[in-house]
Scaffold this active site. Structure first.
Site, PDB file in Angstrom:
ATOM      1  N   ASN A  14      16.461  38.425   4.847  1.00  0.00           N
ATOM      2  CA  ASN A  14      15.186  39.137   4.739  1.00  0.00           C
ATOM      3  C   ASN A  14      15.358  40.403   3.925  1.00  0.00           C
ATOM      4  O   ASN A  14      16.455  40.971   3.862  1.00  0.00           O
ATOM      5  CB  ASN A  14      14.657  39.550   6.121  1.00  0.00           C
ATOM      6  CG  ASN A  14      14.316  38.369   7.006  1.00  0.00           C
ATOM      7  OD1 ASN A  14      13.761  37.386   6.557  1.00  0.00           O
ATOM      8  ND2 ASN A  14      14.654  38.483   8.281  1.00  0.00           N
ATOM      9  N   ASP A 307      24.384  42.963  15.029  1.00  0.00           N
ATOM     10  CA  ASP A 307      24.966  42.106  13.999  1.00  0.00           C
ATOM     11  C   ASP A 307      26.399  42.529  13.676  1.00  0.00           C
ATOM     12  O   ASP A 307      27.266  41.681  13.422  1.00  0.00           O
ATOM     13  CB  ASP A 307      24.110  42.150  12.736  1.00  0.00           C
ATOM     14  CG  ASP A 307      22.696  41.645  12.993  1.00  0.00           C
ATOM     15  OD1 ASP A 307      22.536  40.744  13.839  1.00  0.00           O
ATOM     16  OD2 ASP A 307      21.762  42.164  12.368  1.00  0.00           O
ATOM     17  N   GLY A 348      19.947  52.451   8.141  1.00  0.00           N
ATOM     18  CA  GLY A 348      19.977  51.221   7.352  1.00  0.00           C
ATOM     19  C   GLY A 348      20.589  50.058   8.098  1.00  0.00           C
ATOM     20  O   GLY A 348      20.954  50.160   9.268  1.00  0.00           O
TER      21      GLY A 348
END
Length: 360
Positions: A14, A307, A348
């Site tokens: 994405n 992640d 981020g």
């Protein structure tokens, strides 16, 4: 690179559109963001970048992120789909810059754009809320089957479709499969289930990070090597209901009960991340279990923390499998916890994930 493990991530890519706000908006409230950023993301791509960055040192040049002074400890491949647009090109280029093999990333059908994630980050806490527009990620699935009464044959064809896409990297076309497959639930459920069955049949270990959580059939857990969930996903998939997720994190007995439920379904290693309350783990072998405290960190943005955890944990698990040595789940959890703590101290997604030498 034949002597190092091969990790393949089958998942989403994405473009993240991130707004940093003073607080999460209330219903009907309009807020002015303090800052806005556009950056490559997607749980699949983030986890591939985490595996790649955490398997190698920082590059020797700021303009060449693929050149490092040490040999990477894993070969990492990404399998997924992007649109034939600027976002898709940027996602491919970004993955390549971190050393991820993108030969398995394909273009979606004409007219389908790259997936987009709209992320709102609460600046005081670093907590985020995410809305996904999947786009090309829905193209990551086998071709539709024709009218047939032979369900077994259809499933075999779906599994073969998945296996063909897992044969990526330096030995593509030679029939080599990865040592570990990592998946999430941001691509079609049909693909995930076919991949789980294909991996089980082919002897490929799977790490499943079922986010966003949705109920899975019992067969999905049979022989699953690694299940990594947060407290909300554990509550939903463990049959407790999302309303009990907040109390699960503070109840070690409940964590043990939920984990044993997953082991009873056939999972070999269960990991439940609890944010600021640490990480609970349990392994079927030798009945190993424990609660690892959270690392101290000044939280700026939690976007890619989970992640990063998955990436570092996967590197430990894949290395143990490749070397033929017992997997130390506690060590893997502690290393992954430390990597995730570094990530939340930066804004981020992929940019915030640390390189290997940043943790030394």
């Amino acid at each position: 690179m034949a002597s190092i493990p091969r990790i393949t991530v089958l998942g989403s890519l994405n473009m993240d559109l991130v707004a940093y706000v003073p607080h999460h908006p209330l219903p009907g409230e309009t807020l002015t963001a303090d800052r806005f950023a556009t950056s490559p993301g997607g749980k699949g791509a983030n986890q591939a970048v985490a595996c790649a960055k955490l398997s190698r040192d920082r590059p020797s040049s700021s303009t060449d992120t693929t050149t490092t002074t040490t040999t990477p400890t894993a070969h990492v491949s990404m399998v997924g789909s992007v649109g034939a647009d600027a976002h898709g090109a940027q996602l491919r280029a970004n993955l390549t810059s971190y050393g991820v093999d993108v030969s398995g990333v394909f273009d979606a059908p004409a007219g389908t754009g790259t997936g987009v994630a709209m992320i709102i980050v609460d600046k005081p806490t670093g907590e985020n809320r995410i809305v996904l527009s999947p786009g090309a990620n829905h193209a990551v699935q086998p071709p539709p089957q024709g009218a047939s009464d032979d369900d077994d044959n259809d499933k075999e064809e779906e599994e073969e479709w998945v296996l063909e896409r897992l044969r990526t990297g330096p030995t593509a076309g030679a029939g080599a499969l990865p040592d570990m497959l990592i998946m999430q639930l941001e691509i079609p459920r049909r693909t995930v289930l076919a991949a789980l069955a294909a991996a089980r049949r082919s002897g490929v270990e799977v790490l499943l990070n079922p986010a966003p959580a949705s109920p899975l059939p019992e067969a999905a857990y049979a022989g699953l090597a690694h299940l990594v969930v947060n407290e909300t996903e554990a509550a939903i998939l463990g049959g407790l209901g999302v309303e009990q997720a907040s109390t699960l994190a503070g109840d070690e007995a409940a964590l043990e009960s939920v984990s044993r439920g997953f082991l009873a379904r056939g999972v070999r290693h269960v990991v439940i991340t609890l944010g600021g309350k640490g990480v609970y783990y349990m392994a079927a072998a030798a009945d190993k279990k424990g609660l690892v405290p959270a690392e101290k960190a000044k939280v700026v943005d939690t976007t890619a923390a989970g992640d990063t955890f998955v990436g570092r944990y996967a590197l430990e698990a894949a290395a143990a499998r490749k070397k033929g040595v017992p997997f130390d789940i506690e060590k893997a959890v502690r290393e992954a916890n430390r990597a995730a703590a570094k990530t939340v101290e930066r804004p981020g997604a992929q940019d915030s994930i640390p390189w290997r030498d940043e943790l030394e």
